[in-house]
Design a protein around this motif. Structure first.
Motif, short mmCIF file in Angstrom:
data_model
loop_
_atom_site.label_atom_id
_atom_site.label_comp_id
_atom_site.label_asym_id
_atom_site.label_seq_id
_atom_site.Cartn_x
_atom_site.Cartn_y
_atom_site.Cartn_z
N PRO A 131 25.32 -19.78 -32.13
CA PRO A 131 26.10 -19.39 -33.31
C PRO A 131 25.85 -17.95 -33.73
CG PRO A 131 24.20 -20.71 -33.95
CD PRO A 131 24.24 -20.72 -32.44
N ASP A 132 26.85 -17.38 -34.34
CA ASP A 132 26.72 -16.06 -34.98
C ASP A 132 26.22 -14.97 -34.03
OD1 ASP A 132 27.52 -17.18 -37.46
OD2 ASP A 132 25.46 -17.86 -37.82
N GLY A 133 26.64 -15.06 -32.77
CA GLY A 133 26.26 -14.03 -31.81
C GLY A 133 24.86 -14.17 -31.25
N LEU A 134 24.14 -15.20 -31.66
CA LEU A 134 22.80 -15.44 -31.13
C LEU A 134 22.88 -15.85 -29.67
CD1 LEU A 134 19.74 -15.77 -31.78
CD2 LEU A 134 20.24 -18.17 -32.30
#
Length: 197
Positions: free
Chosen positions: A154-157
């Protein structure tokens, strides 16, 4: 480390579809296949049971779908697939939710120790090892006889394949699910057990 006479080697999802880098992305541990082959040879030579697990994806377009070329085992596994090996087919991460029932077969065979290898380290290998630990099996996981791929969350992780493998090792041993070992350690223990048998 002691290898039980009935210790079962699980070879999870070592299928041709995982060779498709365009589908999966970068992988780690190029020695995984050679290590899995060495363990298969050692287990077969000692007369210990080998269980082959194959994933049949229900996701449309998956390279692991039934009827796809990638559904087949990699050649080195197919060449070692003796008639004595149990073949489990599954559609989820855990090898304990497949056909035939792995847990029932292990119980019928009196098997209490599992060596878990295959693809992907942090997916089906880790899930199977966690469940085996919960079920009370003595689980050995040679991390160098597994591999995985870089993964985005998620969120570019994102984590690299090596980071994911390290997390799996910490999760399994730190959490008490399994003992993380090397292929060399298992081969040495297997040979030592045969010499004293």
């Amino acid at each position: 480390m002691e290898i039980a006479p009935e210790s079962a080697l699980l070879v999870i999802d070592v299928q041709k579809g995982f060779d498709d880098a365009s589908f999966w992305g970068p992988r780690n541990n190029p020695a995984a296949e050679a290590n899995i082959a060495a363990l298969m040879d050692a287990w077969q030579q000692s007369g210990r049971p080998v269980v082959l697990v194959r994933h049949t994806s229900r996701v449309p377009g998956s390279v692991l779908g039934a009827g796809e070329p990638g559904h087949a085992f990699k050649d080195f596994v197919a060449q070692r697939q003796g008639g004595e090996a149990l073949l489990v087919t599954k559609t989820v991460n855990s090898s304990f939710y497949g056909t035939p029932d792995l847990g029932a077969w292990l119980t019928a065979q009196g098997i209490g120790q599992l060596v878990v290898t295959g693809i992907q380290t942090n997916m089906c290998v880790e899930t199977t090892a966690r469940m085996a630990g919960n079920l009370g099996y003595d689980v050995l996981l040679p991390l160098d006889a597994t591999h995985t791929f870089d993964l985005e969350g998620p969120d570019g992780l994102s984590l690299t394949a090596d980071q994911l493998a390290t997390a799996t090792a910490v999760n399994l041993q730190g959490g008490g699910f399994a003992r993380v070992v090397t292929t060399a350690q298992l081969l040495a223990a297997s040979e030592a057990a045969q010499l004293t048998a």
